[in-house]
Design a protein around this motif. Sequence first.
Motif, PDB file in Angstrom:
ATOM      1  N   GLN A 152      37.585  33.291  42.490  1.00 12.04           N
ATOM      2  CA  GLN A 152      36.445  32.538  43.005  1.00 12.04           C
ATOM      3  C   GLN A 152      36.804  31.820  44.294  1.00 12.04           C
ATOM      4  O   GLN A 152      37.855  31.212  44.420  1.00 12.04           O
ATOM      5  CB  GLN A 152      35.973  31.514  41.972  1.00 12.04           C
ATOM      6  N   GLY A 153      35.903  31.928  45.264  1.00 10.82           N
ATOM      7  CA  GLY A 153      36.092  31.207  46.513  1.00 10.82           C
ATOM      8  C   GLY A 153      35.167  30.009  46.574  1.00 10.82           C
ATOM      9  O   GLY A 153      35.589  28.863  46.618  1.00 10.82           O
ATOM     10  N   GLU A 208      21.028  34.395  41.780  1.00 15.14           N
ATOM     11  CA  GLU A 208      20.641  34.678  43.154  1.00 15.14           C
ATOM     12  C   GLU A 208      21.810  35.161  44.014  1.00 15.14           C
ATOM     13  O   GLU A 208      21.622  35.664  45.112  1.00 15.14           O
ATOM     14  CB  GLU A 208      19.999  33.445  43.798  1.00 15.14           C
ATOM     15  N   ASP A 209      23.036  35.047  43.493  1.00 17.83           N
ATOM     16  CA  ASP A 209      24.202  35.449  44.266  1.00 17.83           C
ATOM     17  C   ASP A 209      24.718  36.848  43.889  1.00 17.83           C
ATOM     18  O   ASP A 209      25.670  37.324  44.498  1.00 17.83           O
ATOM     19  CB  ASP A 209      25.342  34.440  44.078  1.00 17.83           C
ATOM     20  N   MET A 210      24.163  37.494  42.888  1.00 17.13           N
ATOM     21  CA  MET A 210      24.720  38.753  42.386  1.00 17.13           C
ATOM     22  C   MET A 210      24.658  39.883  43.413  1.00 17.13           C
ATOM     23  O   MET A 210      25.567  40.712  43.479  1.00 17.13           O
ATOM     24  CB  MET A 210      24.021  39.182  41.096  1.00 17.13           C
ATOM     25  N   ASP A 211      23.614  39.927  44.212  1.00 18.18           N
ATOM     26  CA  ASP A 211      23.538  40.949  45.251  1.00 18.18           C
ATOM     27  C   ASP A 211      24.671  40.786  46.255  1.00 18.18           C
ATOM     28  O   ASP A 211      25.293  41.775  46.678  1.00 18.18           O
ATOM     29  CB  ASP A 211      22.189  40.882  45.973  1.00 18.18           C
ATOM     30  N   GLN A 212      24.935  39.547  46.629  1.00 18.67           N
ATOM     31  CA  GLN A 212      26.027  39.299  47.567  1.00 18.67           C
ATOM     32  C   GLN A 212      27.377  39.591  46.917  1.00 18.67           C
ATOM     33  O   GLN A 212      28.281  40.147  47.549  1.00 18.67           O
ATOM     34  CB  GLN A 212      26.001  37.842  48.057  1.00 18.67           C
ATOM     35  N   ILE A 213      27.512  39.236  45.619  1.00 16.01           N
ATOM     36  CA  ILE A 213      28.748  39.532  44.897  1.00 16.01           C
ATOM     37  C   ILE A 213      29.018  41.035  44.888  1.00 16.01           C
ATOM     38  O   ILE A 213      30.147  41.489  45.093  1.00 16.01           O
ATOM     39  CB  ILE A 213      28.665  39.003  43.447  1.00 16.01           C
ATOM     40  N   PRO A 259      33.574  47.027  48.671  1.00 16.08           N
ATOM     41  CA  PRO A 259      34.679  47.565  49.485  1.00 16.08           C
ATOM     42  C   PRO A 259      35.963  47.805  48.683  1.00 16.08           C
ATOM     43  O   PRO A 259      36.667  48.799  48.924  1.00 16.08           O
ATOM     44  CB  PRO A 259      34.894  46.485  50.552  1.00 16.08           C
ATOM     45  N   SER A 260      36.267  46.924  47.744  1.00 14.98           N
ATOM     46  CA  SER A 260      37.473  47.114  46.930  1.00 14.98           C
ATOM     47  C   SER A 260      37.304  48.306  45.987  1.00 14.98           C
ATOM     48  O   SER A 260      38.246  49.063  45.744  1.00 14.98           O
ATOM     49  CB  SER A 260      37.800  45.845  46.128  1.00 14.98           C
ATOM     50  N   LEU A 261      36.086  48.487  45.477  1.00 15.80           N
ATOM     51  CA  LEU A 261      35.803  49.635  44.613  1.00 15.80           C
ATOM     52  C   LEU A 261      35.898  50.937  45.410  1.00 15.80           C
ATOM     53  O   LEU A 261      36.475  51.928  44.943  1.00 15.80           O
ATOM     54  CB  LEU A 261      34.419  49.491  43.987  1.00 15.80           C
ATOM     55  N   GLU A 262      35.343  50.930  46.618  1.00 10.60           N
ATOM     56  CA  GLU A 262      35.407  52.120  47.470  1.00 10.60           C
ATOM     57  C   GLU A 262      36.849  52.505  47.779  1.00 10.60           C
ATOM     58  O   GLU A 262      37.225  53.683  47.726  1.00 10.60           O
ATOM     59  CB  GLU A 262      34.643  51.858  48.776  1.00 10.60           C
ATOM     60  N   SER A 278      33.746  35.402  46.742  1.00 13.25           N
ATOM     61  CA  SER A 278      34.876  35.817  45.906  1.00 13.25           C
ATOM     62  C   SER A 278      35.740  36.838  46.623  1.00 13.25           C
ATOM     63  O   SER A 278      35.312  37.485  47.585  1.00 13.25           O
ATOM     64  CB  SER A 278      34.380  36.424  44.586  1.00 13.25           C
ATOM     65  N   SER A 279      36.946  36.988  46.120  1.00 15.32           N
ATOM     66  CA  SER A 279      37.813  38.099  46.512  1.00 15.32           C
ATOM     67  C   SER A 279      38.065  38.941  45.266  1.00 15.32           C
ATOM     68  O   SER A 279      38.052  38.419  44.144  1.00 15.32           O
ATOM     69  CB  SER A 279      39.127  37.585  47.100  1.00 15.32           C
ATOM     70  N   PHE A 280      38.297  40.236  45.474  1.00 15.43           N
ATOM     71  CA  PHE A 280      38.402  41.149  44.336  1.00 15.43           C
ATOM     72  C   PHE A 280      39.627  42.050  44.472  1.00 15.43           C
ATOM     73  O   PHE A 280      40.036  42.416  45.581  1.00 15.43           O
ATOM     74  CB  PHE A 280      37.153  42.021  44.227  1.00 15.43           C
TER      75      PHE A 280
END
Length: 292
Positions: free
Chosen positions: A70-71, A124-129, A135-138, A18-20
Amino acid sequence: MIKSMTGFGRGTSEGEISSFVVEMKTVNHRYFELNVRMPRTLISLEDNIRKYVNEKVKRGKVDIFVTQNQGDKDSMEVVLNEQIAESYLGALHKLKDKYGLRDDVSSSTLARFPEVLTLKQKEEDMDQIWQELLPSLEAAVLNLCSMREEEGKKLLADITSRCECISANVEIISTRVPEISEEYRKRLLKKVEEILTERNFDESRIAMEVVLQADKTCIDEEIVRLKSHVNQVLETLKMNEPIGRKLDFIVQEMNREANTIASKVNDLKLTNVALDIKSDIEKIREQVQNVE
């Protein structure tokens, strides 16, 4: 470093899944309050967001808006809520039987009803999400804090300037007090002389007049405390931590001493000076409401 509670920040990031886009704004608030608006599929990450933001922002009302594009569609799955689907189907059959309607219910019809089909991120993808969202939050938090620091510099300059004005006016009062005390002394002597001319004067009445007049002229303690409070404000402004609540308390004490001084100085010039002090204290109090 003093920080304002008002600010805005924005950050973006792109990942394999995904992109955010993360946007956040803060306004003044007595405590830390966080509201996050984001897709329901990311609801499990809200606690991560809360912990990260609270490490950087200690006070204020924070609104965060998370947009996800979503990507990789393979990371998503469609979930059927069978219980809700059966409830809708049962209700439709009741309508058909009660009103003699044609039975034209199809799977596509049923799928249109709310909550029957939902899109869910695979667990199983939530850690990667989270790693792709972070980075966008930071970046958003960094931009927000930068803006709050810039606003804090303006607050610092204004509060410091008003403290200097208060100190100068306190010195004016402090210098004038001996003259006022002498004027009060003369009035007191005149009052005593008037009482002594009475045939049957009351000594307790004289003592009472002395006490009352002395109390009216004595503002030494208030001046000392007000000077101390101004110094406390200036020292607090140098602290590298959230100081808004502490400043708010000190300013309340400053206002209390200024009120007492204004009520005791029976002198037009000093009354106006005391009112100027009260005005500056009120403006500091307004500014302090926006200090983290």
